[in-house]
Structure formats: C-alpha cells, structure tokens
Design a protein around this motif. Sequence first.
Motif, PDB file in Angstrom:
ATOM      1  N   LEU A  97       0.923  -1.089  -0.234  1.00 49.98           N
ATOM      2  CA  LEU A  97       0.134   0.006   0.316  1.00 49.98           C
ATOM      3  C   LEU A  97       1.415   1.261   0.183  1.00 49.98           C
ATOM      4  CD1 LEU A  97      -2.900   1.499   0.120  1.00 49.98           C
ATOM      5  CD2 LEU A  97      -2.620   1.344   2.511  1.00 49.98           C
ATOM      6  N   LEU A  98       1.260   1.381   0.140  1.00 49.09           N
ATOM      7  CA  LEU A  98       3.065   2.213   0.740  1.00 49.09           C
ATOM      8  C   LEU A  98       3.460   2.523  -0.419  1.00 49.09           C
ATOM      9  CD1 LEU A  98       4.465   3.715   2.282  1.00 49.09           C
ATOM     10  CD2 LEU A  98       6.144   2.711   3.071  1.00 49.09           C
ATOM     11  N   VAL A  99       3.891   1.358  -0.757  1.00 48.62           N
ATOM     12  CA  VAL A  99       4.694   1.479  -2.534  1.00 48.62           C
ATOM     13  C   VAL A  99       3.612   2.058  -3.300  1.00 48.62           C
ATOM     14  CG1 VAL A  99       5.221   0.186  -4.111  1.00 48.62           C
ATOM     15  CG2 VAL A  99       6.356  -0.323  -1.862  1.00 48.62           C
ATOM     16  N   LEU A 100       2.273   1.563  -3.525  1.00 43.66           N
ATOM     17  CA  LEU A 100       1.875   2.101  -4.569  1.00 43.66           C
ATOM     18  C   LEU A 100       1.253   3.654  -4.109  1.00 43.66           C
ATOM     19  CD1 LEU A 100      -0.506   1.652  -6.408  1.00 43.66           C
ATOM     20  CD2 LEU A 100      -2.136   0.484  -5.137  1.00 43.66           C
ATOM     21  N   VAL A 101       1.538   4.167  -3.146  1.00 45.99           N
ATOM     22  CA  VAL A 101       0.609   5.381  -2.940  1.00 45.99           C
ATOM     23  C   VAL A 101       2.145   6.412  -3.248  1.00 45.99           C
ATOM     24  CG1 VAL A 101       0.219   6.809  -0.503  1.00 45.99           C
ATOM     25  CG2 VAL A 101      -1.044   4.742  -1.006  1.00 45.99           C
ATOM     26  N   LEU A 102       3.210   6.194  -3.167  1.00 41.72           N
ATOM     27  CA  LEU A 102       4.346   7.270  -2.792  1.00 41.72           C
ATOM     28  C   LEU A 102       4.259   6.630  -4.629  1.00 41.72           C
ATOM     29  CD1 LEU A 102       6.781   5.416  -0.695  1.00 41.72           C
ATOM     30  CD2 LEU A 102       5.960   7.503  -0.588  1.00 41.72           C
ATOM     31  N   LYS A 103       3.965   5.533  -5.477  1.00 38.95           N
ATOM     32  CA  LYS A 103       4.037   5.514  -6.617  1.00 38.95           C
ATOM     33  C   LYS A 103       3.240   6.586  -7.597  1.00 38.95           C
ATOM     34  CE  LYS A 103       4.290   2.437 -11.073  1.00 38.95           C
ATOM     35  NZ  LYS A 103       3.523   1.141 -11.420  1.00 38.95           N
ATOM     36  N   LYS A 104       1.898   6.495  -6.501  1.00 41.99           N
ATOM     37  CA  LYS A 104       1.130   7.011  -7.447  1.00 41.99           C
ATOM     38  C   LYS A 104       1.145   8.672  -6.754  1.00 41.99           C
ATOM     39  CE  LYS A 104      -1.745   4.626  -9.699  1.00 41.99           C
ATOM     40  NZ  LYS A 104      -2.010   4.723 -11.607  1.00 41.99           N
ATOM     41  N   SER A 124      -9.029  13.764  -3.510  1.00 42.86           N
ATOM     42  CA  SER A 124      -8.138  12.750  -3.304  1.00 42.86           C
ATOM     43  C   SER A 124      -6.735  13.579  -2.776  1.00 42.86           C
ATOM     44  CB  SER A 124      -7.943  12.680  -5.355  1.00 42.86           C
ATOM     45  OG  SER A 124      -8.978  12.681  -6.003  1.00 42.86           O
ATOM     46  N   LEU A 125      -6.561  14.158  -2.937  1.00 46.35           N
ATOM     47  CA  LEU A 125      -4.218  14.596  -2.504  1.00 46.35           C
ATOM     48  C   LEU A 125      -5.345  14.049  -0.748  1.00 46.35           C
ATOM     49  CD1 LEU A 125      -2.009  15.745  -2.541  1.00 46.35           C
ATOM     50  CD2 LEU A 125      -3.061  17.629  -2.079  1.00 46.35           C
ATOM     51  N   TYR A 126      -6.049  14.796   0.466  1.00 49.34           N
ATOM     52  CA  TYR A 126      -6.157  14.396   1.270  1.00 49.34           C
ATOM     53  C   TYR A 126      -6.062  12.861   1.915  1.00 49.34           C
ATOM     54  CZ  TYR A 126      -8.780  14.586   5.678  1.00 49.34           C
ATOM     55  OH  TYR A 126      -8.859  15.133   7.416  1.00 49.34           O
ATOM     56  N   VAL A 127      -7.479  12.093   1.016  1.00 44.25           N
ATOM     57  CA  VAL A 127      -7.812  10.541   0.984  1.00 44.25           C
ATOM     58  C   VAL A 127      -6.100   9.896   1.047  1.00 44.25           C
ATOM     59  CG1 VAL A 127      -8.480   8.806  -0.198  1.00 44.25           C
ATOM     60  CG2 VAL A 127     -10.110  10.458   0.183  1.00 44.25           C
ATOM     61  N   PHE A 128      -5.295  10.615  -0.146  1.00 42.70           N
ATOM     62  CA  PHE A 128      -4.013   9.148  -0.500  1.00 42.70           C
ATOM     63  C   PHE A 128      -3.470  10.191   0.671  1.00 42.70           C
ATOM     64  CE2 PHE A 128      -5.875   8.357  -4.421  1.00 42.70           C
ATOM     65  CZ  PHE A 128      -4.818   7.401  -4.924  1.00 42.70           C
ATOM     66  N   SER A 129      -3.552  11.752   1.301  1.00 45.05           N
ATOM     67  CA  SER A 129      -2.231  11.731   2.103  1.00 45.05           C
ATOM     68  C   SER A 129      -2.370  11.032   3.610  1.00 45.05           C
ATOM     69  CB  SER A 129      -2.455  13.228   2.404  1.00 45.05           C
ATOM     70  OG  SER A 129      -2.010  14.230   1.763  1.00 45.05           O
ATOM     71  N   ILE A 130      -3.552   9.904   3.656  1.00 46.85           N
ATOM     72  CA  ILE A 130      -3.748   9.504   4.787  1.00 46.85           C
ATOM     73  C   ILE A 130      -3.194   8.536   4.929  1.00 46.85           C
ATOM     74  CG2 ILE A 130      -6.253   8.715   6.333  1.00 46.85           C
ATOM     75  CD1 ILE A 130      -7.656  11.338   5.756  1.00 46.85           C
ATOM     76  N   PHE A 131      -3.810   7.777   3.705  1.00 45.36           N
ATOM     77  CA  PHE A 131      -2.921   6.615   3.203  1.00 45.36           C
ATOM     78  C   PHE A 131      -1.647   6.244   2.845  1.00 45.36           C
ATOM     79  CE2 PHE A 131      -6.775   5.219  -0.327  1.00 45.36           C
ATOM     80  CZ  PHE A 131      -7.249   5.163   0.410  1.00 45.36           C
ATOM     81  N   LEU A 132      -1.552   7.651   2.937  1.00 46.30           N
ATOM     82  CA  LEU A 132       0.460   7.609   3.059  1.00 46.30           C
ATOM     83  C   LEU A 132       1.077   7.279   4.722  1.00 46.30           C
ATOM     84  CD1 LEU A 132       3.609   8.323   1.989  1.00 46.30           C
ATOM     85  CD2 LEU A 132       2.995  10.183   2.042  1.00 46.30           C
ATOM     86  N   ILE A 214      -8.320  -2.347   7.981  1.00 47.20           N
ATOM     87  CA  ILE A 214      -6.081  -1.287   7.335  1.00 47.20           C
ATOM     88  C   ILE A 214      -5.972  -2.276   6.240  1.00 47.20           C
ATOM     89  CG2 ILE A 214      -3.602  -1.145   7.755  1.00 47.20           C
ATOM     90  CD1 ILE A 214      -4.565   0.364  10.375  1.00 47.20           C
ATOM     91  N   THR A 215      -6.225  -4.318   6.337  1.00 49.21           N
ATOM     92  CA  THR A 215      -5.876  -4.763   5.894  1.00 49.21           C
ATOM     93  C   THR A 215      -7.243  -4.641   4.809  1.00 49.21           C
ATOM     94  OG1 THR A 215      -5.467  -6.108   7.837  1.00 49.21           O
ATOM     95  CG2 THR A 215      -5.957  -7.201   6.183  1.00 49.21           C
ATOM     96  N   GLU A 216      -8.010  -4.574   5.050  1.00 49.55           N
ATOM     97  CA  GLU A 216      -9.113  -4.466   3.962  1.00 49.55           C
ATOM     98  C   GLU A 216      -8.859  -3.015   2.870  1.00 49.55           C
ATOM     99  OE1 GLU A 216     -13.777  -3.131   2.724  1.00 49.55           O
ATOM    100  OE2 GLU A 216     -13.147  -4.220   4.362  1.00 49.55           O
ATOM    101  N   LEU A 217      -8.334  -2.093   2.986  1.00 49.71           N
ATOM    102  CA  LEU A 217      -8.617  -0.800   2.684  1.00 49.71           C
ATOM    103  C   LEU A 217      -7.009  -0.942   2.093  1.00 49.71           C
ATOM    104  CD1 LEU A 217      -7.938   1.899   1.855  1.00 49.71           C
ATOM    105  CD2 LEU A 217      -6.676   2.233   4.030  1.00 49.71           C
ATOM    106  N   ALA A 218      -5.798  -1.420   2.265  1.00 51.04           N
ATOM    107  CA  ALA A 218      -4.826  -2.484   1.788  1.00 51.04           C
ATOM    108  C   ALA A 218      -4.862  -3.154   0.708  1.00 51.04           C
ATOM    109  CB  ALA A 218      -3.305  -2.362   2.573  1.00 51.04           C
TER     110      ALA A 218
END
Length: 408
Positions: A97-104, A124-132, A214-218
């Motif tokens: 999930l971290l690799v994908l978020v950094l890539k995107k 989207s930027l806000y949500v991706f920041s939370i994912f990160l 978190i598992t489901e999110l990833a």
Amino acid sequence: MKTGIYISALGKAIDRNSVERYAERFKNEMNFNTNGLQYETKTEKINYTKNKESLVVSIYEKSSPDDIVYKFYDFKYHDILTEKFNSRSLLFKSFWLLVLVLKKFPLILKRTFLPKNYSRSIESLYVFSIFLILSLSLVLMFPATLEAATDFFTKDNIKLAELKNFFYPGDIPYVSFRGIEIGCINIDFHKISKSIVLFTSLLVLIIPNANTVITELATNFVCANDYLQHGSQKQLIQGNLEHLVDYITENETDCEIHFHSYSFGTILALDYAYPYGTKPSKNALTYCKSIITIGTPYEFVNSYYSRFYENRQIQPGDSLQWMNIYSTADALGTNFRKDKNAGEAEFGVLGASNKPQNINYEVSPVKGIFDFMMLYSIRVHEMYWDETSEGQSCLGLIYNEMKNRNLI
C-alpha cells in the motif's frame, strides 16, 4: 423474465450491500408504488459454473407465489479480484500500500493543480495523504518495535545491538559539498521509535476494528489498482460474468437482462458493456437491455488511469438504456458533466455516443472545512441507501424510471 444482475461495491460490507438487501429495497419500492398488490422475496442459491455460485432473489406477488415479476442474480467478484493478495500478512499489505501510494503521489499532486475533468482532486490528495500516513506508520512499526524491544535486553547482547545499530546508526553525517564539510546531525531514533509505536497504537485503539479496516483498505486499493492499471484478474472476472449471463439466458424464458451496479461494480458492468480487446458476445448483444450505475467512479478512473477507457467496443453499450444515479456531494460519484452541478449528462464513455440518463439523489450537502476534514464527501459514497432495508434509498428513483421505460 426480466432479470437484474447485481454487482456490488468492492469491500467487506457484504450485508449492507448484499443482493438480498438490494432486492428487499427494490421490493419495498414496488409495494409503495402499487395499490392493492403486495410483494415478497425468496432466495435460492445456484451454481452457474462448477465452482462459482450466485444468490438469486425472486420478487413475487404475495397472493401468488408462483407469479415472479422480477429476479436478481448476484455476481460475486470480490474473492476473484483479491485472491492473489488476501493470503499476505498485514506487514506485506501495508508495505505494498505504501509503495503504491508513493508511486501514485506525483500524479495525485499533478491532478491537484492540473485536473483532468475531475473536480475533486483536493479530496483525492487529502485521502491519499491519509493512506500515506497509515501505511507508513504500519511499515515503520517493525523497526520501531525492534528499537523498543532492545530496551528489554542488556547492552551486552551483541546480536541485538548490531541489529539495532543497522536500523539506527545514530549520528548521520552530511556529505561534503564542494570541499566544505557541512557537519552532522544527531537524530534521536529512540524518541522517534516511541512516537511511531504510540501513534500506531492510538490509531489501532481509535479506529474500530483497525486491523481489519487497514487490511481491507490495502487489499481493496492494491487489487483495484492492479485491475485498472494492469488488467489483473480482469479476464477471469469478465469470463465469469459472461458465464453468469449465459446461465441466465439458458434458464430464464424470454430473458431480458439489466445490470444493477454500485461503485466499483459499475466499472465491471461498463467493462462488460464496452469491452476492450474483444468483441461483444452474442448474449450481450441479444439479451442485455439496460445498465444502472450508482455512484460510478468513472471520472476518478478516467483522471488517474487515463487510458483505461480508450479504444472500447461501443456495442452493446450504445444500445443499452443507461441510468446513472449520482450525488453532487459524492467525491467518487460521476455526474457525466463538466461541472459539479446536477443536470443532464453531457458525455458518456470515451468514444461512445450513448449518454446516461442522469438521476440526482441527495442526502445532505458538504458544509465547510469540518465536513471536508471528516471526509464527508467520501462517506456520502455510502449514502445511496440506509443500512437497513426499511430506510429511504435511491431505489425509489430507479424503480420509477424503470417503470417509465417498461423495464419492469
């Protein structure tokens, strides 16, 4: 027999989004809109291939159980999409999930300043920041836990000390620049480790069922990305959907098929209606009559996976009656317009002439910065119906439109 294929959202909220709940809501709308008639449902399980099954919910007149007026078949794709990723550990899932978020992230930043027909790039930027933050904290939990664990052992334990020093070398020197030694800094990794452990622990305590969430999110995010970016499991999913369509055409007399799809399920339905890389099947051209998309993330996909809808076969999609249910407050739902306003659709799938019949469904508007911070525009995506089948839902609008079009 007029028959619906229900394709739900991606996720584990199976009960809330199940075909049984959807059919129950649809049945309630039939009861509300007819005088002197009452309808009930009955459920059975069928196997449309040797290894794949579907729940079938029939709606019938209460006074005449054999008089079935509509059927829903459930298309279960979740296990197919995620089967290659489900067996992985939480650490592995968090890492990917971290690799994908950094890539995107570079594309997310680009779309923030240069949006491409998608007006919710800030969300989207806000949500991706939370994912990160989530993925980074879980990945860093491993070395942080190692740092904390070494405190329980003596300093004479050479192996642990060496391992600790590998992750935390202490003073990190700056490299010299043009002959000038800049110096070095001393980072207190001990405090950083404790902070990471504390933050992640609080995260687990605050978020209900955090490990599962978190598992489901990833799992969902990585698998959805692989489907959109690389076509992972796409052939298998679309093949199984074709098998289900074929089963229905062979077992229902005078068959007429309607796709009822929600969220990620709309991507699969549109994939079937506008196939890429293959000709549409005879079943699709002959028996499929309409498609209903609820909260479809079409513009989100088109913005961040810009080639996904290119070079599509326009049949049978252009011959389908297409109804699109959306909310202007939904950051993922698409209104197929060039603005955020409610109104008639201005475009459809790339390269196709068919535009959906837009049906606006609102619960509550997004108000102010607090709603933004609490991700209300994302949570609206789950508000097209209440958790219980007795509550109001967008299916009242769907039923009326289908009735007007003689689809039921």
